[in-house]
Motif scaffolding. Structure first.
Motif, PDB file in Angstrom:
ATOM      1  N   LEU A  62     142.570   2.225 -22.866  1.00  0.00           N
ATOM      2  CA  LEU A  62     142.385   2.692 -21.502  1.00  0.00           C
ATOM      3  C   LEU A  62     143.315   1.914 -20.585  1.00  0.00           C
ATOM      4  CD1 LEU A  62     138.487   2.803 -21.226  1.00  0.00           C
ATOM      5  CD2 LEU A  62     140.025   4.742 -21.477  1.00  0.00           C
ATOM      6  N   GLN A  63     143.809   2.591 -19.600  1.00  0.00           N
ATOM      7  CA  GLN A  63     144.676   1.936 -18.619  1.00  0.00           C
ATOM      8  C   GLN A  63     144.234   2.341 -17.228  1.00  0.00           C
ATOM      9  OE1 GLN A  63     147.408  -0.354 -19.003  1.00  0.00           O
ATOM     10  NE2 GLN A  63     146.905  -0.490 -16.825  1.00  0.00           N
ATOM     11  N   ALA A  64     143.810   1.350 -16.457  1.00  0.00           N
ATOM     12  CA  ALA A  64     143.449   1.600 -15.067  1.00  0.00           C
ATOM     13  C   ALA A  64     144.663   1.354 -14.188  1.00  0.00           C
ATOM     14  CB  ALA A  64     142.298   0.695 -14.650  1.00  0.00           C
ATOM     15  N   SER A  65     144.816   2.177 -13.179  1.00  0.00           N
ATOM     16  CA  SER A  65     145.931   2.032 -12.250  1.00  0.00           C
ATOM     17  C   SER A  65     145.527   2.571 -10.886  1.00  0.00           C
ATOM     18  CB  SER A  65     147.161   2.774 -12.775  1.00  0.00           C
ATOM     19  OG  SER A  65     146.896   4.167 -12.879  1.00  0.00           O
ATOM     20  N   GLY A  66     146.391   2.334  -9.906  1.00  0.00           N
ATOM     21  CA  GLY A  66     146.160   2.887  -8.583  1.00  0.00           C
ATOM     22  C   GLY A  66     145.690   1.887  -7.550  1.00  0.00           C
ATOM     23  N   CYS A  82     141.995   6.210 -14.524  1.00  0.00           N
ATOM     24  CA  CYS A  82     141.694   5.617 -15.826  1.00  0.00           C
ATOM     25  C   CYS A  82     142.198   6.592 -16.867  1.00  0.00           C
ATOM     26  CB  CYS A  82     140.197   5.388 -15.965  1.00  0.00           C
ATOM     27  SG  CYS A  82     139.681   4.780 -17.586  1.00  0.00           S
ATOM     28  N   ALA A  83     143.321   6.254 -17.478  1.00  0.00           N
ATOM     29  CA  ALA A  83     143.945   7.139 -18.456  1.00  0.00           C
ATOM     30  C   ALA A  83     143.646   6.631 -19.859  1.00  0.00           C
ATOM     31  CB  ALA A  83     145.449   7.193 -18.227  1.00  0.00           C
ATOM     32  N   ALA A  84     143.377   7.576 -20.750  1.00  0.00           N
ATOM     33  CA  ALA A  84     143.034   7.225 -22.124  1.00  0.00           C
ATOM     34  C   ALA A  84     144.135   7.656 -23.077  1.00  0.00           C
ATOM     35  CB  ALA A  84     141.738   7.874 -22.527  1.00  0.00           C
ATOM     36  N   SER A  85     144.304   6.886 -24.116  1.00  0.00           N
ATOM     37  CA  SER A  85     145.192   7.283 -25.201  1.00  0.00           C
ATOM     38  C   SER A  85     144.473   7.036 -26.510  1.00  0.00           C
ATOM     39  CB  SER A  85     146.514   6.508 -25.154  1.00  0.00           C
ATOM     40  OG  SER A  85     146.283   5.124 -25.243  1.00  0.00           O
ATOM     41  N   GLY A  86     144.635   7.979 -27.409  1.00  0.00           N
ATOM     42  CA  GLY A  86     144.015   7.817 -28.709  1.00  0.00           C
ATOM     43  C   GLY A  86     142.679   8.505 -28.864  1.00  0.00           C
ATOM     44  N   PHE A  87     142.132   9.024 -27.782  1.00  0.00           N
ATOM     45  CA  PHE A  87     140.859   9.724 -27.884  1.00  0.00           C
ATOM     46  C   PHE A  87     140.657  10.551 -26.630  1.00  0.00           C
ATOM     47  CE2 PHE A  87     138.206   7.334 -24.863  1.00  0.00           C
ATOM     48  CZ  PHE A  87     139.011   6.241 -24.630  1.00  0.00           C
ATOM     49  N   GLY A 137     128.520   7.499  -0.883  1.00  0.00           N
ATOM     50  CA  GLY A 137     129.078   8.164   0.278  1.00  0.00           C
ATOM     51  C   GLY A 137     130.525   7.820   0.551  1.00  0.00           C
ATOM     52  N   ARG A 138     131.055   6.812  -0.143  1.00  0.00           N
ATOM     53  CA  ARG A 138     132.446   6.413   0.066  1.00  0.00           C
ATOM     54  C   ARG A 138     133.304   6.624  -1.178  1.00  0.00           C
ATOM     55  NH1 ARG A 138     133.648   1.232   0.923  1.00  0.00           N
ATOM     56  NH2 ARG A 138     131.854   0.390  -0.231  1.00  0.00           N
ATOM     57  N   PHE A 139     132.726   6.477  -2.352  1.00  0.00           N
ATOM     58  CA  PHE A 139     133.461   6.602  -3.613  1.00  0.00           C
ATOM     59  C   PHE A 139     133.032   7.877  -4.326  1.00  0.00           C
ATOM     60  CE2 PHE A 139     134.266   1.784  -4.597  1.00  0.00           C
ATOM     61  CZ  PHE A 139     134.787   1.624  -3.318  1.00  0.00           C
ATOM     62  N   THR A 140     133.980   8.473  -5.040  1.00  0.00           N
ATOM     63  CA  THR A 140     133.690   9.653  -5.853  1.00  0.00           C
ATOM     64  C   THR A 140     134.377   9.505  -7.203  1.00  0.00           C
ATOM     65  OG1 THR A 140     133.590  11.061  -3.881  1.00  0.00           O
ATOM     66  CG2 THR A 140     133.818  12.157  -6.014  1.00  0.00           C
ATOM     67  N   ILE A 141     133.596   9.671  -8.260  1.00  0.00           N
ATOM     68  CA  ILE A 141     134.151   9.634  -9.614  1.00  0.00           C
ATOM     69  C   ILE A 141     134.306  11.066 -10.111  1.00  0.00           C
ATOM     70  CG2 ILE A 141     131.875   9.424 -10.729  1.00  0.00           C
ATOM     71  CD1 ILE A 141     133.226   7.578 -12.812  1.00  0.00           C
ATOM     72  N   SER A 142     135.421  11.327 -10.786  1.00  0.00           N
ATOM     73  CA  SER A 142     135.664  12.674 -11.290  1.00  0.00           C
ATOM     74  C   SER A 142     136.474  12.590 -12.573  1.00  0.00           C
ATOM     75  CB  SER A 142     136.404  13.520 -10.248  1.00  0.00           C
ATOM     76  OG  SER A 142     137.672  12.957  -9.962  1.00  0.00           O
ATOM     77  N   ARG A 143     136.488  13.694 -13.267  1.00  0.00           N
ATOM     78  CA  ARG A 143     137.154  13.727 -14.572  1.00  0.00           C
ATOM     79  C   ARG A 143     138.115  14.893 -14.623  1.00  0.00           C
ATOM     80  NH1 ARG A 143     134.788  12.202 -19.646  1.00  0.00           N
ATOM     81  NH2 ARG A 143     132.786  11.938 -18.608  1.00  0.00           N
ATOM     82  N   ASP A 144     139.317  14.686 -15.151  1.00  0.00           N
ATOM     83  CA  ASP A 144     140.296  15.751 -15.392  1.00  0.00           C
ATOM     84  C   ASP A 144     140.530  15.813 -16.888  1.00  0.00           C
ATOM     85  OD1 ASP A 144     142.639  17.279 -15.793  1.00  0.00           O
ATOM     86  OD2 ASP A 144     143.343  16.814 -13.770  1.00  0.00           O
ATOM     87  N   LYS A 145     139.946  16.819 -17.527  1.00  0.00           N
ATOM     88  CA  LYS A 145     140.038  16.903 -18.980  1.00  0.00           C
ATOM     89  C   LYS A 145     141.470  17.172 -19.433  1.00  0.00           C
ATOM     90  CE  LYS A 145     135.279  18.408 -19.741  1.00  0.00           C
ATOM     91  NZ  LYS A 145     134.403  19.448 -20.335  1.00  0.00           N
ATOM     92  N   VAL A 146     142.212  17.957 -18.682  1.00  0.00           N
ATOM     93  CA  VAL A 146     143.578  18.289 -19.066  1.00  0.00           C
ATOM     94  C   VAL A 146     144.445  17.033 -19.079  1.00  0.00           C
ATOM     95  CG1 VAL A 146     145.646  19.574 -18.424  1.00  0.00           C
ATOM     96  CG2 VAL A 146     143.385  20.649 -18.234  1.00  0.00           C
ATOM     97  N   LYS A 147     144.280  16.202 -18.064  1.00  0.00           N
ATOM     98  CA  LYS A 147     145.079  14.976 -17.986  1.00  0.00           C
ATOM     99  C   LYS A 147     144.435  13.819 -18.742  1.00  0.00           C
ATOM    100  CE  LYS A 147     147.285  16.166 -13.613  1.00  0.00           C
ATOM    101  NZ  LYS A 147     147.553  15.767 -12.213  1.00  0.00           N
ATOM    102  N   ASN A 148     143.226  14.045 -19.285  1.00  0.00           N
ATOM    103  CA  ASN A 148     142.520  12.994 -20.011  1.00  0.00           C
ATOM    104  C   ASN A 148     142.395  11.734 -19.156  1.00  0.00           C
ATOM    105  OD1 ASN A 148     141.058  12.417 -22.364  1.00  0.00           O
ATOM    106  ND2 ASN A 148     142.762  11.260 -23.256  1.00  0.00           N
ATOM    107  N   THR A 149     141.991  11.966 -17.930  1.00  0.00           N
ATOM    108  CA  THR A 149     141.936  10.882 -16.951  1.00  0.00           C
ATOM    109  C   THR A 149     140.651  10.995 -16.130  1.00  0.00           C
ATOM    110  OG1 THR A 149     144.359  10.826 -16.787  1.00  0.00           O
ATOM    111  CG2 THR A 149     143.123   9.852 -14.956  1.00  0.00           C
TER     112      THR A 149
END
Length: 129
Positions: A3-7, A21-26, A65-77
């Motif tokens: 996993l690699q966190a960035s931003g 949070c980008a994943a490689s290998g899974f 109310g300030r942070f939002t977590i989301s998932r992009d399956k296409v980008k695996n992020t």
């Protein structure tokens, strides 16, 4: 599994950042994903998580109310969009794949890293006042 966190970066109070949070290998959608942060001299805390099966999300009280977590399956992020940042949000932020989640009915009440969770290199968020 990597996993690699960035931003992260330096922003003024009230500003915004989006962490990735980008994943490689899974595929990330095999696991619940969580964001954690640790400030100097403080214990690590779970900030937000997203369940891979239900899509349910959880936020610690201080970021609701300030942070939002989301998932992009296409980008695996997985993303953590942060608005209205405060100096107390200053920390190193990490993401983790595979969580131990505690539920009450259909709501997440808290979470921790699973013992064998993949843990990415963190990204520094600094909020100036």
């Amino acid at each position: 599994l990597q996993l690699q966190a960035s931003g992260g970066g330096l922003v003024q109070s009230g500003g915004s950042l989006r962490l990735s949070c980008a994943a490689s290998g899974f595929p990330l959608d095999y696991y619940a994903i969580g964001w954690f942060r640790q400030a100097p001299g403080k214990e690590r805390e779970g900030v937000a998580c997203i369940d891979n099966i239900s899509g349910s999300t959880y936020y610690t009280d201080s970021v609701k109310g300030r942070f939002t977590i989301s998932r992009d399956k296409v980008k695996n992020t997985v993303y953590l969009q942060m608005h209205n940042l405060k100096p107390e949000d200053t920390a190193v932020y990490h993401c983790a794949a595979d969580l131990d989640i505690n539920w009450s009915d259909s709501s997440i009440i808290n979470f921790t890293r699973a013992p064998d969770a993949a843990w990415g290199q963190g990204t520094q968020v600094t909020v100036s006042s």
